[in-house]
Design a protein around this motif. Structure first.
Motif, PDB file in Angstrom:
ATOM      1  N   PHE A   1       0.830  -1.198   0.000  1.00  0.00           N
ATOM      2  CA  PHE A   1       0.000   0.000   0.000  1.00  0.00           C
ATOM      3  C   PHE A   1       0.862   1.245   0.000  1.00  0.00           C
ATOM      4  N   GLU A   2       1.857   1.269   0.864  1.00  0.00           N
ATOM      5  CA  GLU A   2       2.743   2.435   0.893  1.00  0.00           C
ATOM      6  C   GLU A   2       3.498   2.572  -0.424  1.00  0.00           C
ATOM      7  N   ALA A   3       4.025   1.461  -0.936  1.00  0.00           N
ATOM      8  CA  ALA A   3       4.762   1.507  -2.212  1.00  0.00           C
ATOM      9  C   ALA A   3       3.853   1.948  -3.350  1.00  0.00           C
ATOM     10  N   GLY A   4       2.619   1.457  -3.350  1.00  0.00           N
ATOM     11  CA  GLY A   4       1.669   1.838  -4.389  1.00  0.00           C
ATOM     12  C   GLY A   4       1.327   3.313  -4.351  1.00  0.00           C
ATOM     13  N   VAL A   5       1.129   3.833  -3.147  1.00  0.00           N
ATOM     14  CA  VAL A   5       0.846   5.264  -2.985  1.00  0.00           C
ATOM     15  C   VAL A   5       2.031   6.079  -3.483  1.00  0.00           C
ATOM     16  N   ARG A   6       3.227   5.689  -3.092  1.00  0.00           N
ATOM     17  CA  ARG A   6       4.418   6.441  -3.520  1.00  0.00           C
ATOM     18  C   ARG A   6       4.607   6.378  -5.037  1.00  0.00           C
ATOM     19  N   LYS A   7       4.236   5.277  -5.655  1.00  0.00           N
ATOM     20  CA  LYS A   7       4.427   5.103  -7.099  1.00  0.00           C
ATOM     21  C   LYS A   7       3.323   5.763  -7.926  1.00  0.00           C
ATOM     22  N   PHE A   8       2.075   5.700  -7.439  1.00  0.00           N
ATOM     23  CA  PHE A   8       0.943   6.111  -8.273  1.00  0.00           C
ATOM     24  C   PHE A   8       0.256   7.406  -7.854  1.00  0.00           C
ATOM     25  N   PHE A   9       0.466   7.893  -6.631  1.00  0.00           N
ATOM     26  CA  PHE A   9      -0.190   9.123  -6.194  1.00  0.00           C
ATOM     27  C   PHE A   9       0.642  10.335  -6.592  1.00  0.00           C
ATOM     28  N   THR A  10      -0.021  11.475  -6.656  1.00  0.00           N
ATOM     29  CA  THR A  10       0.638  12.749  -6.903  1.00  0.00           C
ATOM     30  C   THR A  10       0.633  13.549  -5.592  1.00  0.00           C
ATOM     31  N   PRO A  11       1.335  14.667  -5.538  1.00  0.00           N
ATOM     32  CA  PRO A  11       1.300  15.497  -4.324  1.00  0.00           C
ATOM     33  C   PRO A  11      -0.095  16.031  -3.991  1.00  0.00           C
ATOM     34  N   THR A  12      -1.013  16.015  -4.960  1.00  0.00           N
ATOM     35  CA  THR A  12      -2.358  16.550  -4.716  1.00  0.00           C
ATOM     36  C   THR A  12      -3.451  15.487  -4.788  1.00  0.00           C
ATOM     37  N   THR A  13      -3.097  14.217  -4.883  1.00  0.00           N
ATOM     38  CA  THR A  13      -4.107  13.154  -4.951  1.00  0.00           C
ATOM     39  C   THR A  13      -4.934  13.150  -3.673  1.00  0.00           C
ATOM     40  N   ARG A  14      -6.247  13.167  -3.848  1.00  0.00           N
ATOM     41  CA  ARG A  14      -7.153  13.078  -2.699  1.00  0.00           C
ATOM     42  C   ARG A  14      -7.641  11.636  -2.599  1.00  0.00           C
ATOM     43  N   TYR A  15      -7.484  11.042  -1.408  1.00  0.00           N
ATOM     44  CA  TYR A  15      -7.923   9.678  -1.128  1.00  0.00           C
ATOM     45  C   TYR A  15      -8.979   9.764  -0.041  1.00  0.00           C
ATOM     46  N   LEU A  16     -10.215   9.456  -0.402  1.00  0.00           N
ATOM     47  CA  LEU A  16     -11.344   9.600   0.509  1.00  0.00           C
ATOM     48  C   LEU A  16     -11.987   8.240   0.745  1.00  0.00           C
ATOM     49  N   ASN A  17     -11.923   7.776   1.987  1.00  0.00           N
ATOM     50  CA  ASN A  17     -12.703   6.628   2.441  1.00  0.00           C
ATOM     51  C   ASN A  17     -13.919   7.235   3.117  1.00  0.00           C
ATOM     52  N   VAL A  18     -15.033   7.268   2.403  1.00  0.00           N
ATOM     53  CA  VAL A  18     -16.204   7.975   2.892  1.00  0.00           C
ATOM     54  C   VAL A  18     -16.604   7.438   4.270  1.00  0.00           C
ATOM     55  N   GLY A  19     -16.696   8.352   5.233  1.00  0.00           N
ATOM     56  CA  GLY A  19     -17.071   8.005   6.590  1.00  0.00           C
ATOM     57  C   GLY A  19     -15.907   7.541   7.452  1.00  0.00           C
ATOM     58  N   MET A  20     -14.691   7.521   6.893  1.00  0.00           N
ATOM     59  CA  MET A  20     -13.564   6.995   7.651  1.00  0.00           C
ATOM     60  C   MET A  20     -12.341   7.902   7.614  1.00  0.00           C
ATOM     61  N   SER A  21     -11.894   8.307   6.422  1.00  0.00           N
ATOM     62  CA  SER A  21     -10.696   9.135   6.327  1.00  0.00           C
ATOM     63  C   SER A  21     -10.729   9.964   5.050  1.00  0.00           C
ATOM     64  N   ASP A  22      -9.925  11.013   5.056  1.00  0.00           N
ATOM     65  CA  ASP A  22      -9.809  11.906   3.901  1.00  0.00           C
ATOM     66  C   ASP A  22      -8.383  12.452   3.924  1.00  0.00           C
ATOM     67  N   THR A  23      -7.576  12.059   2.948  1.00  0.00           N
ATOM     68  CA  THR A  23      -6.186  12.508   2.895  1.00  0.00           C
ATOM     69  C   THR A  23      -5.895  13.153   1.555  1.00  0.00           C
TER      70      THR A  23
END
Length: 129
Positions: A20-42
């Motif tokens: 998960f960490e490796a995937g985020v580092r490889k595929f996310f951008t500095p502005t990617t929003r990751y929202l788990n509705v009702g749980m987290s928002d990064t």
């Protein structure tokens, strides 16, 4: 790479230990929003990695296998219906919530990711803190 190929490559990364960490580092951008509705928002790589590390420490989850039930692409968006099987490092299944998600992509990256699921089922019947 098509939007669907980007999403499938990202999800394949999550199948590896600590993927998960490796995937985020490889595929996310500095502005990617990751929202788990009702749980987290990064937003961005560092904030998402921090959330993931905390979630993994709290739940014992090490990797995930997404059983894809349906997938559809519309422009740069990819809609998914999945069963996310979340495993501990020793291979024990920790949880397997059904999830509907939407990924937004651009230039082979994930620029947005929103997942919708039953948070009580995903947290073992406890409300997220």
């Amino acid at each position: 790479m098509t939007p669907t190929q980007t999403v499938l490559a990202f999800l394949a990364e999550l199948e590896k230990p600590e993927g998960f960490e490796a995937g985020v580092r490889k595929f996310f951008t500095p502005t990617t929003r990751y929202l788990n509705v009702g749980m987290s928002d990064t937003t961005g790589v560092d904030e998402t990695v921090e959330f993931v590390r905390g979630f993994e420490a709290q739940t014992g989850i090490s990797y995930m296998i997404a059983d894809m039930l349906a997938i559809a692409e519309d422009g740069n968006k990819v809609l998914t219906e999945r069963i996310d099987k979340l495993y501990a490092a020793d291979g024990t299944l920790v949880m397997a919530p059904p999830v509907m998600g939407i990924f937004e992509t651009g230039d082979g990256k994930i620029t947005g990711w929103r997942d919708y699921f039953d948070t009580l089922q995903a947290t073992g019947g406890q409300a997220p803190s």
